[in-house]
Design a protein around this motif. Structure first.
Motif, PDB file in Angstrom:
ATOM      1  N   SER A  22       0.841  -1.199   0.000  1.00 28.83           N
ATOM      2  CA  SER A  22       0.000   0.000   0.000  1.00 28.83           C
ATOM      3  C   SER A  22       0.878   1.251   0.000  1.00 28.83           C
ATOM      4  O   SER A  22       2.035   1.230   0.438  1.00 28.83           O
ATOM      5  CB  SER A  22      -0.912  -0.005   1.232  1.00 28.83           C
ATOM      6  OG  SER A  22      -0.132  -0.040   2.411  1.00 28.83           O
TER       7      SER A  22
ATOM      8  N   GLY B  13       2.117  14.544  -5.435  1.00 30.07           N
ATOM      9  CA  GLY B  13       1.752  13.166  -5.689  1.00 30.07           C
ATOM     10  C   GLY B  13       2.994  12.345  -5.984  1.00 30.07           C
ATOM     11  O   GLY B  13       4.126  12.760  -5.696  1.00 30.07           O
TER      12      GLY B  13
ATOM     13  N   GLN C 201       3.429   6.089 -14.162  1.00 26.94           N
ATOM     14  CA  GLN C 201       2.096   6.626 -13.892  1.00 26.94           C
ATOM     15  C   GLN C 201       2.199   7.673 -12.789  1.00 26.94           C
ATOM     16  O   GLN C 201       2.951   7.512 -11.832  1.00 26.94           O
ATOM     17  CB  GLN C 201       1.154   5.511 -13.456  1.00 26.94           C
ATOM     18  CG  GLN C 201      -0.289   5.920 -13.299  1.00 26.94           C
ATOM     19  CD  GLN C 201      -0.904   6.400 -14.607  1.00 26.94           C
ATOM     20  OE1 GLN C 201      -1.050   7.589 -14.816  1.00 26.94           O
ATOM     21  NE2 GLN C 201      -1.249   5.463 -15.480  1.00 26.94           N
TER      22      GLN C 201
ATOM     23  N   ILE D   8       0.367   9.450  -9.686  1.00 28.21           N
ATOM     24  CA  ILE D   8      -0.696   9.236  -8.705  1.00 28.21           C
ATOM     25  C   ILE D   8      -0.769  10.490  -7.844  1.00 28.21           C
ATOM     26  O   ILE D   8       0.186  10.800  -7.119  1.00 28.21           O
ATOM     27  CB  ILE D   8      -0.408   7.991  -7.845  1.00 28.21           C
ATOM     28  CG1 ILE D   8      -0.329   6.740  -8.727  1.00 28.21           C
ATOM     29  CG2 ILE D   8      -1.484   7.823  -6.773  1.00 28.21           C
ATOM     30  CD1 ILE D   8       0.074   5.473  -7.979  1.00 28.21           C
ATOM     31  N   SER D   9      -1.856  11.230  -7.962  1.00 25.89           N
ATOM     32  CA  SER D   9      -1.969  12.509  -7.252  1.00 25.89           C
ATOM     33  C   SER D   9      -2.152  12.275  -5.757  1.00 25.89           C
ATOM     34  O   SER D   9      -2.565  11.192  -5.315  1.00 25.89           O
ATOM     35  CB  SER D   9      -3.134  13.317  -7.808  1.00 25.89           C
ATOM     36  OG  SER D   9      -4.356  12.699  -7.468  1.00 25.89           O
ATOM     37  N   SER D  10      -1.867  13.313  -4.983  1.00 28.29           N
ATOM     38  CA  SER D  10      -2.007  13.210  -3.525  1.00 28.29           C
ATOM     39  C   SER D  10      -3.446  12.927  -3.122  1.00 28.29           C
ATOM     40  O   SER D  10      -3.688  12.293  -2.086  1.00 28.29           O
ATOM     41  CB  SER D  10      -1.505  14.500  -2.869  1.00 28.29           C
ATOM     42  OG  SER D  10      -2.241  15.614  -3.350  1.00 28.29           O
ATOM     43  N   GLU D  11      -4.427  13.369  -3.980  1.00 29.34           N
ATOM     44  CA  GLU D  11      -5.831  13.106  -3.679  1.00 29.34           C
ATOM     45  C   GLU D  11      -6.163  11.621  -3.767  1.00 29.34           C
ATOM     46  O   GLU D  11      -7.159  11.168  -3.192  1.00 29.34           O
ATOM     47  CB  GLU D  11      -6.739  13.884  -4.641  1.00 29.34           C
ATOM     48  CG  GLU D  11      -6.755  15.399  -4.429  1.00 29.34           C
ATOM     49  CD  GLU D  11      -5.523  16.091  -4.989  1.00 29.34           C
ATOM     50  OE1 GLU D  11      -4.798  15.447  -5.776  1.00 29.34           O
ATOM     51  OE2 GLU D  11      -5.274  17.250  -4.631  1.00 29.34           O
ATOM     52  N   GLN D  12      -5.361  10.856  -4.489  1.00 25.50           N
ATOM     53  CA  GLN D  12      -5.599   9.415  -4.626  1.00 25.50           C
ATOM     54  C   GLN D  12      -4.954   8.610  -3.503  1.00 25.50           C
ATOM     55  O   GLN D  12      -5.119   7.396  -3.454  1.00 25.50           O
ATOM     56  CB  GLN D  12      -5.051   8.922  -5.979  1.00 25.50           C
ATOM     57  CG  GLN D  12      -5.753   9.511  -7.185  1.00 25.50           C
ATOM     58  CD  GLN D  12      -5.069   9.101  -8.469  1.00 25.50           C
ATOM     59  OE1 GLN D  12      -4.085   9.709  -8.900  1.00 25.50           O
ATOM     60  NE2 GLN D  12      -5.564   8.045  -9.088  1.00 25.50           N
ATOM     61  N   LEU D  13      -4.230   9.282  -2.626  1.00 26.67           N
ATOM     62  CA  LEU D  13      -3.521   8.610  -1.535  1.00 26.67           C
ATOM     63  C   LEU D  13      -4.259   8.784  -0.211  1.00 26.67           C
ATOM     64  O   LEU D  13      -4.937   9.805  -0.019  1.00 26.67           O
ATOM     65  CB  LEU D  13      -2.097   9.163  -1.419  1.00 26.67           C
ATOM     66  CG  LEU D  13      -1.213   8.970  -2.641  1.00 26.67           C
ATOM     67  CD1 LEU D  13       0.108   9.701  -2.465  1.00 26.67           C
ATOM     68  CD2 LEU D  13      -0.963   7.486  -2.899  1.00 26.67           C
TER      69      LEU D  13
ATOM     70  N   MET E 133      -3.353   4.654  -0.812  1.00 28.57           N
ATOM     71  CA  MET E 133      -3.829   3.692  -1.797  1.00 28.57           C
ATOM     72  C   MET E 133      -3.505   2.284  -1.292  1.00 28.57           C
ATOM     73  O   MET E 133      -2.380   2.011  -0.870  1.00 28.57           O
ATOM     74  CB  MET E 133      -3.160   3.952  -3.144  1.00 28.57           C
ATOM     75  CG  MET E 133      -3.586   3.017  -4.261  1.00 28.57           C
ATOM     76  SD  MET E 133      -2.847   3.497  -5.858  1.00 28.57           S
ATOM     77  CE  MET E 133      -3.880   4.921  -6.274  1.00 28.57           C
TER      78      MET E 133
ATOM     79  N   GLN F  28      -5.531  -1.550  -4.941  1.00 30.66           N
ATOM     80  CA  GLN F  28      -5.728  -0.403  -5.838  1.00 30.66           C
ATOM     81  C   GLN F  28      -4.463  -0.114  -6.639  1.00 30.66           C
ATOM     82  O   GLN F  28      -4.532   0.176  -7.844  1.00 30.66           O
ATOM     83  CB  GLN F  28      -6.124   0.833  -5.012  1.00 30.66           C
ATOM     84  CG  GLN F  28      -7.515   0.751  -4.397  1.00 30.66           C
ATOM     85  CD  GLN F  28      -7.794   1.903  -3.437  1.00 30.66           C
ATOM     86  OE1 GLN F  28      -6.913   2.344  -2.684  1.00 30.66           O
ATOM     87  NE2 GLN F  28      -9.019   2.400  -3.466  1.00 30.66           N
TER      88      GLN F  28
ATOM     89  N   VAL G 195      -3.777  -0.098 -10.774  1.00 28.72           N
ATOM     90  CA  VAL G 195      -3.100   0.990 -11.509  1.00 28.72           C
ATOM     91  C   VAL G 195      -1.915   0.432 -12.290  1.00 28.72           C
ATOM     92  O   VAL G 195      -1.699   0.768 -13.465  1.00 28.72           O
ATOM     93  CB  VAL G 195      -2.626   2.086 -10.527  1.00 28.72           C
ATOM     94  CG1 VAL G 195      -1.735   3.102 -11.254  1.00 28.72           C
ATOM     95  CG2 VAL G 195      -3.813   2.790  -9.890  1.00 28.72           C
TER      96      VAL G 195
END
Length: 423
Positions: A19, A28, A43, A45-50, A52, A56, A60
């Motif tokens: 994770s 990110g 890829q 991965i923005s901070s808003e997606q964390l 994770m 998940q 990705v």
């Protein structure tokens, strides 16, 4: 708009994925997925997606690497993703991994490779580059540092501390001149170039070597990943001028050349001289890098590598893009230097188009100069008017001025170059 840095993570999928937590202070993650020593994709991965979860992240990863893995399976079979032994005595004479900075570089015999590093007044970057070469799993026949018109002896002092590295001065400033001086001194069957602001993956030279085992391959370029994405300038560069040319092998040959000849062959897709290797006999056939191009006070600023690749393809030779030959580039950190860099890029690119036309009478070069580039920049200008000239558009006017400067440069240098060539 936040200009917080992106954290670069290299994740080995063969070791399993865990994770991802939140990384405070970062926009990110810029994740590069690997299978052992093979890069498969990247890829953001923005901070808003964390945070994770591992599941998940696996999803990705699968979406990211599927095109590359499919390509490997279809072209080379599943064995390509198995670890290749580097201890094949038929190929490698020494695989000693060096961790001692003062240790000697062992000798590598089959298709001996000379590494050439042009540098100019960037001792700190050069030190990192040389340090990365000590971790190569196979070693070159020689490492040559070309100190290009230095304003101090700091590079010479650095090199003097490291055994078995050859040092030469090229007194006239110019990246092409420095590379050509390196070619002159190189004794290997293959001449590999790495820029002083880059570092290499331990398998870099082994992958180059393996590509040259196929006799039809005359040149090899490799994947260049960002070394850091700390500043806005570095992020703009990576978003718009990235050196990444994909994650699977591509052969550029006469068929590719003929396909685009009438439109301006996109030789910049082949990679660049910062991570490039060429059979020495190709230089005997084609000559070295055009010294009107490349960085330098009297040169156009860029595109000496793409012009060389153009000649290579025009003469029917094959260049392989091998993404398993990985290097890392440290982009300019501030906007002012970035603007100067992209100005030089476009100045060099336009000059290269005119030089390619001069040498081959291929009208596609003029078509790109007179039609494709103006159309491209008109579209960007209109988008800038609509969206504002921030972000990517901060460099737009410097790019356009670089195009104009490239035309002026070519015609002002043409007469002088012809006189020089006659001599």
């Amino acid at each position: 708009m936040s200009h917080s840095p992106w954290k670069i993570l290299h994740l080995a999928m063969d070791e399993g994925l865990s994770s991802l937590p939140i990384y405070p202070g970062y926009q990110g993650l810029y994740v590069v997925f690997w299978w052992q020593s093979i890069p498969l994709g990247h890829q953001r991965i923005s901070s808003e997606q964390l945070p994770m979860t591992a599941t998940q992240l696996l999803n990705v990863a699968i979406q990211t690497i599927t095109p590359t893995v499919s390509h490997y399976f279809s072209k080379q079979g599943i064995d390509v993703l198995k670890q290749k032994s580097v201890r094949n005595t038929a190929v490698v004479t020494s695989t000693r991994k060096l961790s001692n900075p003062s240790a000697d570089f062992p000798v590598y015999l089959k298709n001996s490779i000379s590494i050439v590093i042009p540098t100019r007044n960037r001792t700190q970057q050069l030190a990192k580059c040389l340090d990365s070469l000590k971790n190569l799993v196979v070693s070159p026949a020689e490492i040559i540092v070309i100190d290009n018109a230095p304003n101090s002896n700091t590079t010479q002092e650095l090199v003097a501390k490291i055994p078995n590295i050859q040092y030469f001065i090229e007194p006239e400033a110019g990246a092409s001149k420095a590379r050509n001086t390196g070619i002159f001194h190189a004794k290997g069957d293959i001449v590999a170039f790495i820029d002083d602001d880059m570092t290499v993956h331990p398998d870099w030279l082994m992958q180059i070597q393996q590509s040259f085992e196929e006799p039809e391959v005359m040149a090899v370029t490799g994947l260049v990943l960002p070394g850091e994405l700390l500043t806005e300038a570095q992020q703009i560069f990576e978003d718009n001028w990235s050196f990444i040319r994909g994650f699977y092998q591509v052969d550029f040959d006469r068929e590719f050349f003929q396909q685009y000849k009438n439109y301006g062959v996109p030789v910049w897709l082949m990679g660049g001289s910062g991570n490039m290797a060429v059979r020495r006999r190709v230089f005997d056939l084609l000559g070295g890098f055009d010294e009107r191009l490349g960085a330098g006070e009297k040169a156009a600023g860029c595109s000496e590598d793409s012009e060389f690749c153009y000649r290579l393809l025009a003469e029917g030779l094959l260049c392989r893009y091998e993404p398993k030959a990985v290097a890392y580039h440290y982009h300019r950190q501030d906007i002012t230097n970035l603007k100067q860099q992209v100005h030089s890029y476009m100045r060099g690119h336009v000059a290269a188009l005119l030089i390619q036309y001069e040498k081959y009478d291929h009208w596609g070069n003029l078509r790109r100069l007179l039609l494709s580039l103006p159309k491209w920049y008109l579209q960007l200008f209109i988008r800038g008017l609509i969206r504002g000239f921030g972000g990517r558009y901060q460099t737009l006017f410097r790019e356009i001025s670089g195009c104009v400067a490239g035309v002026i440069f070519y015609f002002t240098q043409r007469r002088e170059y012809k006189k020089f060539s006659k001599k």
